[in-house]
Motif scaffolding. Structure first.
Motif, PDB file in Angstrom:
ATOM      1  N   ILE A  32       1.016  -1.218   0.141  1.00 28.58           N
ATOM      2  CA  ILE A  32       0.014   0.044   0.046  1.00 28.58           C
ATOM      3  C   ILE A  32       0.823   1.471   0.069  1.00 28.58           C
ATOM      4  O   ILE A  32       0.698   2.122  -0.596  1.00 28.58           O
ATOM      5  CB  ILE A  32      -0.779  -0.056   1.213  1.00 28.58           C
ATOM      6  CG1 ILE A  32      -1.764  -1.209   0.935  1.00 28.58           C
ATOM      7  CG2 ILE A  32      -1.695   1.302   1.477  1.00 28.58           C
ATOM      8  CD1 ILE A  32      -2.632  -1.271   2.327  1.00 28.58           C
ATOM      9  N   ILE A  33       2.196   1.391   0.776  1.00 29.95           N
ATOM     10  CA  ILE A  33       2.900   2.554   0.811  1.00 29.95           C
ATOM     11  C   ILE A  33       3.421   2.815  -0.733  1.00 29.95           C
ATOM     12  O   ILE A  33       3.512   3.724  -1.034  1.00 29.95           O
ATOM     13  CB  ILE A  33       3.944   2.305   1.843  1.00 29.95           C
ATOM     14  CG1 ILE A  33       3.456   2.072   3.180  1.00 29.95           C
ATOM     15  CG2 ILE A  33       5.021   3.262   1.608  1.00 29.95           C
ATOM     16  CD1 ILE A  33       4.478   1.809   4.308  1.00 29.95           C
ATOM     17  N   GLY A  34       3.678   1.407  -1.162  1.00 33.90           N
ATOM     18  CA  GLY A  34       4.473   1.630  -2.594  1.00 33.90           C
ATOM     19  C   GLY A  34       3.395   2.215  -3.695  1.00 33.90           C
ATOM     20  O   GLY A  34       3.499   3.054  -4.404  1.00 33.90           O
ATOM     21  N   ALA A  35       2.149   1.829  -3.813  1.00 41.44           N
ATOM     22  CA  ALA A  35       1.087   2.359  -4.465  1.00 41.44           C
ATOM     23  C   ALA A  35       0.600   3.573  -4.141  1.00 41.44           C
ATOM     24  O   ALA A  35       0.384   4.394  -5.022  1.00 41.44           O
ATOM     25  CB  ALA A  35       0.042   1.183  -4.317  1.00 41.44           C
ATOM     26  N   SER A  36       1.003   4.199  -2.980  1.00 41.94           N
ATOM     27  CA  SER A  36       0.168   5.261  -2.323  1.00 41.94           C
ATOM     28  C   SER A  36       1.215   6.322  -2.993  1.00 41.94           C
ATOM     29  O   SER A  36       1.096   7.447  -3.480  1.00 41.94           O
ATOM     30  CB  SER A  36       0.146   5.434  -1.028  1.00 41.94           C
ATOM     31  OG  SER A  36      -0.772   4.642  -0.619  1.00 41.94           O
ATOM     32  N   ARG A  37       2.563   6.050  -3.073  1.00 44.30           N
ATOM     33  CA  ARG A  37       3.654   6.905  -3.408  1.00 44.30           C
ATOM     34  C   ARG A  37       3.610   7.152  -4.959  1.00 44.30           C
ATOM     35  O   ARG A  37       4.041   8.373  -5.634  1.00 44.30           O
ATOM     36  CB  ARG A  37       4.957   6.254  -3.028  1.00 44.30           C
ATOM     37  CG  ARG A  37       6.018   7.273  -3.705  1.00 44.30           C
ATOM     38  CD  ARG A  37       7.601   6.807  -3.145  1.00 44.30           C
ATOM     39  NE  ARG A  37       8.589   7.352  -3.370  1.00 44.30           N
ATOM     40  CZ  ARG A  37       9.136   7.430  -4.596  1.00 44.30           C
ATOM     41  NH1 ARG A  37       8.689   6.711  -5.540  1.00 44.30           N
ATOM     42  NH2 ARG A  37      10.166   8.202  -4.808  1.00 44.30           N
ATOM     43  N   GLY A  48      -1.429   7.469  -6.202  1.00 43.62           N
ATOM     44  CA  GLY A  48      -2.320   8.495  -5.724  1.00 43.62           C
ATOM     45  C   GLY A  48      -3.419   7.951  -4.790  1.00 43.62           C
ATOM     46  O   GLY A  48      -3.317   6.495  -4.446  1.00 43.62           O
ATOM     47  N   ARG A  49      -4.471   8.565  -4.559  1.00 44.02           N
ATOM     48  CA  ARG A  49      -5.299   8.219  -3.510  1.00 44.02           C
ATOM     49  C   ARG A  49      -6.375   7.126  -3.842  1.00 44.02           C
ATOM     50  O   ARG A  49      -6.580   6.096  -3.165  1.00 44.02           O
ATOM     51  CB  ARG A  49      -6.227   9.405  -2.875  1.00 44.02           C
ATOM     52  CG  ARG A  49      -7.250   9.135  -1.931  1.00 44.02           C
ATOM     53  CD  ARG A  49      -8.089  10.394  -1.717  1.00 44.02           C
ATOM     54  NE  ARG A  49      -7.419  11.155  -0.959  1.00 44.02           N
ATOM     55  CZ  ARG A  49      -7.173  12.452  -1.333  1.00 44.02           C
ATOM     56  NH1 ARG A  49      -7.300  12.828  -2.430  1.00 44.02           N
ATOM     57  NH2 ARG A  49      -6.508  13.273  -0.581  1.00 44.02           N
ATOM     58  N   ALA A  50      -6.900   7.206  -5.006  1.00 44.22           N
ATOM     59  CA  ALA A  50      -7.702   6.265  -5.564  1.00 44.22           C
ATOM     60  C   ALA A  50      -7.304   4.576  -5.673  1.00 44.22           C
ATOM     61  O   ALA A  50      -8.053   3.836  -4.966  1.00 44.22           O
ATOM     62  CB  ALA A  50      -8.170   6.519  -7.238  1.00 44.22           C
ATOM     63  N   LEU A  51      -5.948   4.649  -6.409  1.00 46.32           N
ATOM     64  CA  LEU A  51      -5.232   3.429  -6.067  1.00 46.32           C
ATOM     65  C   LEU A  51      -5.038   2.788  -4.545  1.00 46.32           C
ATOM     66  O   LEU A  51      -5.337   1.702  -4.452  1.00 46.32           O
ATOM     67  CB  LEU A  51      -4.052   3.294  -6.873  1.00 46.32           C
ATOM     68  CG  LEU A  51      -3.135   2.063  -7.046  1.00 46.32           C
ATOM     69  CD1 LEU A  51      -3.898   0.855  -7.686  1.00 46.32           C
ATOM     70  CD2 LEU A  51      -1.918   2.281  -7.846  1.00 46.32           C
ATOM     71  N   SER A  52      -4.636   3.719  -3.756  1.00 48.34           N
ATOM     72  CA  SER A  52      -4.498   3.437  -2.234  1.00 48.34           C
ATOM     73  C   SER A  52      -5.584   2.840  -1.724  1.00 48.34           C
ATOM     74  O   SER A  52      -5.451   1.765  -1.121  1.00 48.34           O
ATOM     75  CB  SER A  52      -3.884   4.519  -1.436  1.00 48.34           C
ATOM     76  OG  SER A  52      -2.824   5.052  -2.303  1.00 48.34           O
ATOM     77  N   LEU A  97      -5.156   3.599   5.138  1.00 49.06           N
ATOM     78  CA  LEU A  97      -5.646   5.069   4.773  1.00 49.06           C
ATOM     79  C   LEU A  97      -4.874   6.054   5.164  1.00 49.06           C
ATOM     80  O   LEU A  97      -4.789   7.280   4.215  1.00 49.06           O
ATOM     81  CB  LEU A  97      -7.136   5.122   5.054  1.00 49.06           C
ATOM     82  CG  LEU A  97      -8.198   4.245   4.847  1.00 49.06           C
ATOM     83  CD1 LEU A  97      -9.497   4.308   5.594  1.00 49.06           C
ATOM     84  CD2 LEU A  97      -8.336   4.531   3.169  1.00 49.06           C
ATOM     85  N   LEU A  98      -4.268   6.182   6.384  1.00 49.65           N
ATOM     86  CA  LEU A  98      -3.560   7.084   6.801  1.00 49.65           C
ATOM     87  C   LEU A  98      -2.357   7.373   5.884  1.00 49.65           C
ATOM     88  O   LEU A  98      -1.866   8.561   5.655  1.00 49.65           O
ATOM     89  CB  LEU A  98      -3.165   7.053   8.231  1.00 49.65           C
ATOM     90  CG  LEU A  98      -4.163   7.077   9.443  1.00 49.65           C
ATOM     91  CD1 LEU A  98      -3.737   6.862  10.799  1.00 49.65           C
ATOM     92  CD2 LEU A  98      -4.804   8.718   9.225  1.00 49.65           C
ATOM     93  N   VAL A  99      -1.653   6.307   5.849  1.00 46.17           N
ATOM     94  CA  VAL A  99      -0.378   6.299   4.715  1.00 46.17           C
ATOM     95  C   VAL A  99      -0.633   6.753   3.626  1.00 46.17           C
ATOM     96  O   VAL A  99      -0.002   7.686   2.897  1.00 46.17           O
ATOM     97  CB  VAL A  99       0.156   4.766   4.689  1.00 46.17           C
ATOM     98  CG1 VAL A  99       1.219   4.946   3.653  1.00 46.17           C
ATOM     99  CG2 VAL A  99       0.841   4.541   6.077  1.00 46.17           C
TER     100      VAL A  99
END
Length: 383
Positions: free
Chosen positions: A58-63, A66-70, A111-113
């Motif tokens: 999740i951390i890698g995807a968020s970086r 963006g938000r939708a993918l996370s 979600l926070l990440v």
């Protein structure tokens, strides 16, 4: 209608690149889930292992995504952990009272990440936009400074051109008067000497016209011919060129000064000294001599034209260098001889164009000293 409010810049993301990011991270999710499916149920594999593995995903995807993918990955990973790690395995929903806390904590952390990376991306984008804006403003400022510098050069060039044009009528009187004197049989000059002097004045007129042509090039700064010249020879040249104006005057030549070499445009300096000599001849008593002096300093050389005229009041010194002013009497009142005092204004303009100046100071014992101050040339002493 433009209200003057700043407009946000709209950034269009390439759809193909966005779907590539989604496809990459969803593929990683599938591969990780396949690996988890192989080890799930073994005694040494605990819920913490699954939480850590999916949280890293999740951390890698968020970086990058963006938000939708996370959010999509948080939901998928939450369900996967529930399915493979929380008893009863391979079904959704925990029968133990506290197992649901693990799933809630995982979802909250994910979600926070995700939100943290979104905030960081927005801050980075804002910083980038501000940096680009600062760079743009800096480039505009540099451009404005270059344009202002070019404008100053053109203004200075125009000022020098105007000064030269004003000096045409003013300074041509000197060689013309000298030529008239030399051609007058009653002047007493020998034919051979007169011809030599006529030749010299012709060369001076030619230099003057060449200088005028240099200054007349539209849109260009005048190219000064700055070269080393012996100060005594410069004074002697100007004195010979002013013979017609000084025919009835006594002129004392300067004492020799060692290494008094100046860097100047010889044609313009001759005009400056001609104006100073003409000024001295006009205002000094006819029975008093005009004294020429040279004083060398560390970085400048002063060429001095001194007379025993009435001098000037201290509060009128700046006025004599202003253009389109009539010469002043000792009382400070304008002269009524009908001649405009352009000479000193032109002299100062030409001197400053060469890195020098024209100054005035009262002479000890009465009279005036007009000083042409020029940069001193570096003299190389040969062994």
């Amino acid at each position: 209608m433009n209200t003057g409010a700043p407009h946000a810049q709209v950034r269009w993301v390439d759809p193909s690149r966005r779907w590539q990011v989604w496809a990459r991270w969803l593929t990683l999710y599938v591969l990780l889930t396949a690996l988890v499916g192989q080890v799930a149920g073994q005694p040494e594999v605990r819920v913490a292992h699954g939480v850590l593995a999916y949280l890293l995903l999740i951390i890698g995807a968020s970086r990058e995504g963006g938000r939708a993918l996370s959010i999509v990955l948080v939901i998928l990973c939450h369900l996967t952990i529930d399915w493979f790690f929380v008893p009863p395995l391979y079904q959704f929903g925990s029968t133990r009272e506290l197992d649901w806390l693990i799933l809630v904590g995982f979802a909250t952390a994910g979600l926070l990440v995700s939100q943290l990376f979104v905030n960081l991306q927005q801050a980075a984008r804002l910083a980038h936009e501000r940096t680009a804006e600062v760079e743009r403003l800096s480039q505009e400022r540099l451009q404005l400074e270059r344009e202002a510098s070019a404008a100053r050069v053109l203004v200075e060039a125009d000022r020098l051109k105007n000064a030269l044009l004003n000096s045409v009528a003013h300074d041509l009187r000197s060689p013309v008067a000298t030529l008239a004197l030399l051609s007058d049989p009653a002047s007493g000059f020998q034919s051979q000497d007169a011809l030599l002097r006529v030749n010299g004045e012709a060369r001076r007129l030619n230099d003057f016209l060449v200088t005028l042509q240099r200054f007349a090039k539209a849109g260009e700064a005048p190219a000064l011919q700055m070269q080393p010249h012996d100060a005594e020879l410069v004074l002697q040249t100007a004195l010979r060129s002013s013979t017609g104006l000084l025919a009835s005057r006594t002129v004392h030549l300067p004492s020799p000064v060692e290494d008094a070499v100046v860097t100047c445009d010889s044609t313009l300096v001759s005009q400056v000294l001609g104006n100073l000599l003409q000024n001295a001849a006009r205002h000094a008593p006819a029975d008093q001599p005009i004294d020429l002096m040279i004083r060398a300093g560390d970085s400048t050389v002063d060429l001095i034209v001194a007379d025993r005229g009435p001098g000037l009041p201290a509060d009128q010194v700046d006025r004599i260098f202003a253009p389109l002013r009539r010469p002043l009497r000792a009382t400070g009142a304008p002269s009524t001889d009908g001649r405009m005092g352009m000479g000193l204004s032109i002299a100062r303009t030409f001197a400053r164009a060469q890195g020098g100046d024209v100054l005035y100071r009262p002479r000890d014992g009465g009279g005036s000293e007009f000083i042409l101050r020029l940069p001193r040339a570096q003299v190389t002493t040969r062994p």
